[in-house]
Design an enzyme around this catalytic site. Structure first.
Site, PDB file in Angstrom:
ATOM      1  NE  ARG A  45      -2.834   0.598   3.388  1.00  0.00           N
ATOM      2  CZ  ARG A  45      -2.087   0.823   4.486  1.00  0.00           C
ATOM      3  NH1 ARG A  45      -1.311   1.900   4.554  1.00  0.00           N
ATOM      4  NH2 ARG A  45      -2.106  -0.022   5.494  1.00  0.00           N
ATOM      5  CE1 TYR A  97     -16.584  11.148 -16.061  1.00  0.00           C
ATOM      6  CE2 TYR A  97     -16.130  11.150 -13.712  1.00  0.00           C
ATOM      7  CZ  TYR A  97     -16.478  10.470 -14.858  1.00  0.00           C
ATOM      8  OH  TYR A  97     -16.729   9.118 -14.803  1.00  0.00           O
ATOM      9  CG  ASP A 169      -9.889  15.467 -15.165  1.00  0.00           C
ATOM     10  OD1 ASP A 169      -9.227  14.833 -16.017  1.00  0.00           O
ATOM     11  OD2 ASP A 169     -10.885  14.983 -14.579  1.00  0.00           O
ATOM     12  CE  LYS A 194     -12.860   7.370 -18.549  1.00  0.00           C
ATOM     13  NZ  LYS A 194     -13.157   8.644 -17.939  1.00  0.00           N
TER      14      LYS A 194
HETATM   15  C1  LIG Z   1     -13.614   9.047 -16.585  1.00  0.00           C
HETATM   16  C2  LIG Z   1     -13.216  10.363 -16.061  1.00  0.00           C
HETATM   17  C3  LIG Z   1     -12.962  10.541 -14.690  1.00  0.00           C
HETATM   18  C4  LIG Z   1     -13.150   9.443 -13.671  1.00  0.00           C
HETATM   19  O1  LIG Z   1     -12.278   8.393 -13.855  1.00  0.00           O
HETATM   20  P1  LIG Z   1     -12.584   6.881 -13.432  1.00  0.00           P
HETATM   21  O2  LIG Z   1     -11.360   6.174 -13.821  1.00  0.00           O
HETATM   22  O3  LIG Z   1     -13.824   6.451 -14.143  1.00  0.00           O
HETATM   23  O4  LIG Z   1     -12.811   6.898 -11.937  1.00  0.00           O
HETATM   24  C5  LIG Z   1     -12.534  11.795 -14.278  1.00  0.00           C
HETATM   25  N1  LIG Z   1     -12.400  12.818 -15.142  1.00  0.00           N
HETATM   26  C6  LIG Z   1     -12.670  12.685 -16.439  1.00  0.00           C
HETATM   27  C7  LIG Z   1     -12.502  13.860 -17.353  1.00  0.00           C
HETATM   28  C8  LIG Z   1     -13.086  11.456 -16.947  1.00  0.00           C
HETATM   29  O5  LIG Z   1     -13.366  11.341 -18.263  1.00  0.00           O
END
Ligand SMILES: *Cc1c(COP(=O)(O)O)cnc(C)c1O
Length: 398
Positions: A45, A97, A169, A194
């Site tokens: 961890r 988001y 982000d 992603k």
């Molecule tokens: C998908 C996404 C998230 C969240 O990510 P997860 O891996 O699904 O928890 C946060 N910000 C953006 C812009 C996203 O597309």
């Protein structure tokens, strides 16, 4: 060293075995020579060699001091918010988001952290809304699904002058396209689910800090809260990142061709893609992004929900699913799926109309993707597919 070389060679060969691919250290604990005397790892961890390889790689790629890998994008976002205390305020992009919106407004508001939203595509709005209480400014660029772009450099200056942290982000752009720390941000987060993972086969999140002082704080939170990424998934993200530049470049080239096709189609009303000069924030996109990304959104003439559904269910290569950034093309109808919980009025204001379709352009041949969309659009608008207006009409057609 050019970026693609750096990506492939910033992870050293395994010092113990010479393995060229980072080994998956699938272990919870590490044997110590004497109490507290070990080889730099004591419990997974706290630290794990495979996760550390990924964390160092993403820090390098984002021009940051330290990187941290989490079990999801949202747990990465959660770790950043935990830098704040009750009484502090977040000033966030209004087109945020959905999961981050839910976390800020339904979890952290309850714990005494307030959140304000504003349209960050105009940096002046940030200047007007920022206050003494604002400890964190939160920007996404491009946003989902209408791909609004904010001027990160301008917002960074405003945040800095106010003594607030700026977190970006960077999920939609990816670090090969946009480097927020270089533009003045303090912290970058990713949903590595992603583009970084890139193959729709894992859930993961990353945090990168500009300096070591912030890095130590995130490190403490990561270990204290414990939402760490597993060794195998860390290895998968590393493998994804190795081809990131090639993939994002091709996603963008395909997306540009698809966006051009959609722009010339008479059944399409608006096309959202930062690489088109018709995009509202085209100039800022050009200034701060290397590639315009792989997401294209569009809506239909007359905002026809049924025809949008028809298109979404009659494509062969574009699969109907949430998420984005993978090698295979996906599409979704945000109003019915990812953005369903947002009231229709607010959705429409943000351009998320009932007929808006978001495409995550994959790495298939662009000609095939265009042909796929063309046949689905033509079918949706063919006379046989006119939506029936009453049940009477239904009997007649039988
Ligand atoms: C998908 C996404 C998230 C969240 O990510 P997860 O891996 O699904 O928890 C946060 N910000 C953006 C812009 C996203 O597309």
């Amino acid at each position: 060293m050019k970026e693609q070389t750096k990506i492939l060679h910033s992870i050293p060969v395994d010092p113990l075995t010479g393995a060229i691919s980072t080994p998956i250290y699938q272990t919870s604990t590490f044997v110590q020579d004497e109490p507290g005397i070990h080889k730099g790892f004591d419990y997974s961890r706290t630290n794990n060699p495979t996760r550390k390889a990924l964390e160092d790689l993403i820090a390098t790629l984002e021009n940051g001091a330290q990187g941290f890998a989490f079990a999801s994008g949202l747990s990465a976002i959660d770790a950043v918010v935990k830098l704040l205390s009750a009484g502090d305020e977040i000033l966030a992009v209004d087109d945020i988001y959905g999961g981050a919106f839910r976390l800020f407004t339904q979890v952290y508001t309850r714990l005494g952290i307030t959140v304000k939203f504003c349209d960050t595509t105009n940096a002046e709005n940030v200047f007007n809304q920022i206050s003494e209480k604002t400890k964190l400014v939160w920007v996404e660029s491009p946003t989902n699904p209408t791909l609004k772009i904010s001027d990160i450099e301008a917002i960074a200056k405003i945040a800095k002058a106010n003594g607030s942290l700026l977190c970006v982000d960077n999920t939609f752009a990816s670090p090969v396209s946009q480097k927020p720390i270089h533009l003045g941000a303090d912290i970058v987060v990713h949903s590595a689910t992603k583009y970084l993972g890139g193959h729709s086969d894992l859930i993961s999140g990353l945090v990168i800090t500009k300096n070591d002082a912030l890095g130590e704080k995130i490190k403490f939170i990561q270990n204290a809260s414990g939402a760490v990424l597993a060794p195998f998934d860390s290895w998968l993200v590393i493998r994804g990142i190795e081809t990131l530049d090639l993939r994002v470049k091709q996603h963008a080239e395909n997306a540009y061709k698809v966006a051009r096709f959609l722009s010339s189609n008479p059944f399409i009303k608006n096309v959202y893609f930062p690489g088109l000069s018709s995009h509202a924030n085209f100039e800022i996109a050009r200034k701060q992004m290397k590639y315009p990304g792989g997401i294209v959104s569009f809506d239909l003439v007359q905002d026809d929900k049924n025809r949008a559904k028809s298109i979404a269910t009659h494509t062969a290569y574009f699969k109907l699913a949430e998420s984005l950034g993978g090698v295979k093309s996906l599409l979704c109808i945000p109003a019915e799926m990812t953005h369903k919980s947002i009231p229709a009025e607010i959705r429409n204001q943000n351009g998320v109309t009932d007929s808006l379709i978001r495409l995550s352009i994959g790495l298939e041949d662009a000609d095939d993707l265009i042909a796929d969309l063309e046949q689905a659009i033509n079918f949706a608008f063919s006379t046989e597919n006119q939506p029936i207006k009453s049940l009477k009409e239904f009997y007649v057609t039988k």
